[in-house]
Write an enzyme that holds these catalytic residues in place. Structure first.
Site, PDB file in Angstrom:
ATOM      1  CB  CYS A 190      -0.984   0.030   1.285  1.00  0.00           C
ATOM      2  SG  CYS A 190      -2.305  -1.254   1.165  1.00  0.00           S
ATOM      3  CB  CYS A 334       8.051   9.034  -6.883  1.00  0.00           C
ATOM      4  SG  CYS A 334       8.703   7.747  -5.992  1.00  0.00           S
TER       5      CYS A 334
END
Length: 378
Positions: A190, A334
């Site tokens: 996740c 990112c």
């Protein structure tokens, strides 16, 4: 907390569980079975939150919560057992406090460590059933192997993005190693792939439902079946599992705990630590100069939030390398560090020195918020 009598109900318990007791499939005898049961919940995160809340509310007499992590702000989007003021606290202990506020008539034990070969045997042996609320294959193999060895049932679930899986493994039937003889490669969790906040709630409720029914001796359709859940299209599909003749755990359940397992969760990118910097070191390297800061996320992510630098999405980077010419170092970032790690690998193949922000913007923001909190507290 309960006074320890698990053969009768207090007036408050009888009132609390009235809706269960009115069900012919449960009744007073069934509710007493729940009160006398002990469930081990491994993981107090996205799945563990709804599982623990519903098991506590249902009157399962003893819950043991195992989690070595602490509450993080990014957990609150889906881990509904926690509140904002609990950020930084032990998940196991914070969850225990919430469960006892919900139902003071049960016993809750908090284990502030991760499940390991050192504690798994004792924890699994003490429980009537195990619920897997972890996020990695290493822990799932550990649960499976000790449940096989000790003859314990366990409920598995996994989640990613909009999709989930769930199954009930019971002694004598197919086990997790029958389904996954080896851990799939390049599995994102996740942290890197993301997850819609309600999905762990959906899967966790299914886990709690099957656990309660198993303890009550009611039909459990997930026994020896894998349920595939697509929350995006709201589709459910069940696959029957078959015990494998080649499964080492099924052939020798007693020896299952000695089978090899991953020492750590698989990660979609495996970069040298020389090409990864912590948020503080990343910031210092940028301030040192002679480098370019590069955001490799998608356009919408960039538009919503960024910390500056050039913007070249990862999938466009091979065609736009010329835009980075003449610099000594490219500092890539990112959301979680996965895509920036891939960008660094690509840059290094082209002879360009690339460095990834460890943990991505999530780590950067945690570090920044902690710095702000420290300055406010001075």
């Amino acid at each position: 907390m309960s006074d320890g009598d698990n053969t009768t109900f207090s007036a408050g318990e009888w009132l609390r569980y009235t809706r269960h007791i009115q069900l012919p499939e449960v009744g007073a005898a069934g509710q007493l079975k729940l009160k006398q049961s002990h469930i081990l919940v491994v993981g107090a995160g996205g799945l563990g939150s709804p599982v623990a809340l519903y098991l506590a509310a249902a009157g399962v007499g003893q819950l043991t919560l195992v989690d070595g992590d602490v509450v993080d702000t990014s957990n609150l989007q889906r881990q509904i057992i926690f509140e904002h003021q609990q950020v930084g606290q032990s998940k196991a202990t914070a969850a225990k406090e919430r469960l006892l506020r919900l139902n003071p008539d049960i016993r809750v034990d908090a284990v502030e460590s991760f499940l390991s070969a050192d504690n798994a045997a004792a924890l699994v042996a003490a429980a009537d059933l195990v619920v897997d609320c972890t996020d990695n294959f290493s822990a799932r193999y550990l649960i499976n192997d000790y449940c096989c060895a000790l003859g314990k049932p366990w409920v598995f679930a996994s989640i990613q993005k909009f999709f989930g899986q769930c199954a009930l493994f019971t002694p004598g039937n197919a086990c997790f190693r029958c389904l996954f003889p080896e851990a799939p490669a390049n599995v994102e969790d996740c942290n890197s792939a993301g997850v819609i906040g309600v999905l762990p709630g959906l899967l966790g409720v299914l886990q709690a439902n099957e656990a309660i029914k198993y303890l009550l001796g009611l039909p459990t359709p997930l026994r020896n079946h894998l349920l595939l859940v697509d929350a995006l299209n709201l589709e459910f599909r069940s696959i029957q599992l078959t015990r494998s003749d080649d499964c080492a755990a099924c052939r020798d359940p007693a020896g299952a705990p000695n089978l090899p397992r991953q020492s750590a969760p698989l990660c979609a990118a495996d970069n040298s630590r020389d090409s990864v910097l912590t948020p503080d070191a990343f910031r210092d390297r940028y301030r040192a100069g002679n480098c370019v800061l590069l955001d490799v996320r998608g356009p919408l992510e960039r538009q919503s939030f960024h910390i500056g630098g050039l913007h070249i999405p990862l999938d466009e980077l091979p065609q736009r390398l010329t835009e980075l010419g003449g610099v000594e170092t490219v500092l890539c970032y990112c959301q979680s560090g996965i895509r920036s790690g891939k960008a660094v690998a690509l840059l290094q193949q082209q002879g360009v020195n690339g460095i990834s922000l460890d943990g991505g913007l999530l780590a950067w923001l945690r570090c920044s918020l902690e710095t702000l909190d420290d300055s406010h507290n001075r």
